[in-house]
Write a protein that holds these residues in place. Sequence first.
Motif: not given
Length: 607
Positions: A391-413
Amino acid sequence: MKHLSSLNKYFWKYRWRLILGILFILISNYFSILAPQITGFVIDAVEKQLPGYSPRKSIHAYDPLVKSIVSFTNDVNFSSLVILCGVTLLLLAILRGFFMFLMRQTIIVMSRHIEFDQKNEIYAHYQQLDLGFYKRNSTGDLMNRITEDVSRVRMYVGPAVMYLINLAFTIGFSVFYMFRTNPKLTLLVLSPLPLLALTIYLVNTIIHRRSERIQRLLSELTTTAQESYSGIRVIKSFVQEKAQQKYFAENSEDYRANAIGLAKVEAIYFPSMALMIGLSTLITILVGGIYAMQPGSGVTTGTLAEFVMYINILTFPVSAIGWTASMIQRAAASQKRINEFLELKPDIRQPQAALTSPISGNIDFNQVNFTYAQTGIKAVSDFSLSVRQGEKIAIIGRTGSGKTTLAQLLLRMFDPDSGTIEIDGTDIRKFNLQHLRSKVSYVPQDVFLFSDTIRNNIGFGLDDFSSQDVVKAAMAASVDREIEGFSNKYETIIGERGVTLSGGQKQRISIARALVKDPGIIIFDDCLSAVDAKTEKQIIGNLYTYLQDKTAIIITHRIFSLFAFDRIIVMDDGKITEMGTHEELIRVKGYYNYLYEHQQEEPEESE
């Protein structure tokens, strides 16, 4: 001093070098301590040749080797005796110098090996620490601990240890033979030394406190310089050179004042040493001369010369007490700073029985919550999402909405405060960290390129890669034509952080770096913000083809209408506020529709 105990593992590792070094110090000091005895014997022999000499009782506590030399000279004339003793003194000096050379070759070389090992240990530990650690600590401080602090520790494991052992043997040999010759004179000669020991103790206490402060100030100074070099474009753009210079000068002045203060304290040592040694020499000559004039005292002119030479032999080791103590105190302060980091355990740890099973690309976020410990900001709140393989998923939102955090959580940062993240039905906390991150490609929002060739920057995530793989990834990222236009093409060296490239070129090379790994899951975090509209369309077209069988999560502020996403997620305050296809979200008339209409009103950039 307890902080230096952590270095014992290195001493054990290089124990044979240390043992040999101690042996060479012992032999070197043994040969040096024989010279006063032979000199005393020669002076007594000369005195016997003077007119009016009257025999008197004398006490000589000669070393067995010196005794054998003395007995050998009983049957030679005076001239031969002087020549023989002179040659013996020369030979002893050569032997002492040779073993001093071996002493430095073992202990000082050992200290270089320890320095090498410690730097590698610190660097390896830095690599294991999580992102939270790097958010709390400045780069300048990290650099200072692995350079300046390690250098000061090396001065302890090398010169300080060598001089300390040398000091022990020199004092031991000298005092032993002085006591055997004349205990009363020995006590008088060494009487200033307790006062010297008290001075050393008091000054060391001050040095230790000031050393810790100086190291902290040096870290701050290094951080200021590092930030200025990294942000030089911003400094020049805002014409803040003078302000930065003033700020650096203030920090530098604070460091200078404290360093000079420490130097002044340390300066007390050497005059104190010279005074005590001078007093000891004076006492030797004064009291020893009185004894020598008294019949039956057992003190001869040779004995007096012998004691003066002992005092001179003790001059450097005793004067080195202050220097050695200063090195040890500084090393203790530095090792304490090093241990503070080495004792830190990463929050993100390798699980026991870590899994390395294949990763196909099914992702499940189950009621995930996460708050940044440093700021207290809740970035993700009760977030649940299932993404199927391919699947191809787009995540859109304002700055500070938590988008980048999801990526870092998925990578276990980071690990979520609650909830789970699963890949192919397995909690990611059960995967081997290196295996997980090798199977997930991530294009970060802040591009970082190394001062290396373009080829090596693109292939950075692989241990082995071919030129064909690099070119293919560059073509998919629409940067191959520009690379071919460089003079050295893929072997072009880019500057620090890719400073010689444009923002768009850096972003596309970063995309190529992610694509060359050929991962099952790939995350793009707002990675097309620096490219023009035409290039953006070209990249999206290439990616659509490249990502056909891969799971892709694209985090963005823009709407890619040419990319057929399976679902589009709209986030706000760490939660999902809208979810659906492009057409479904347009009909909802929510934030996505507002963003789309606003984007349509913007004029398209010219080529």
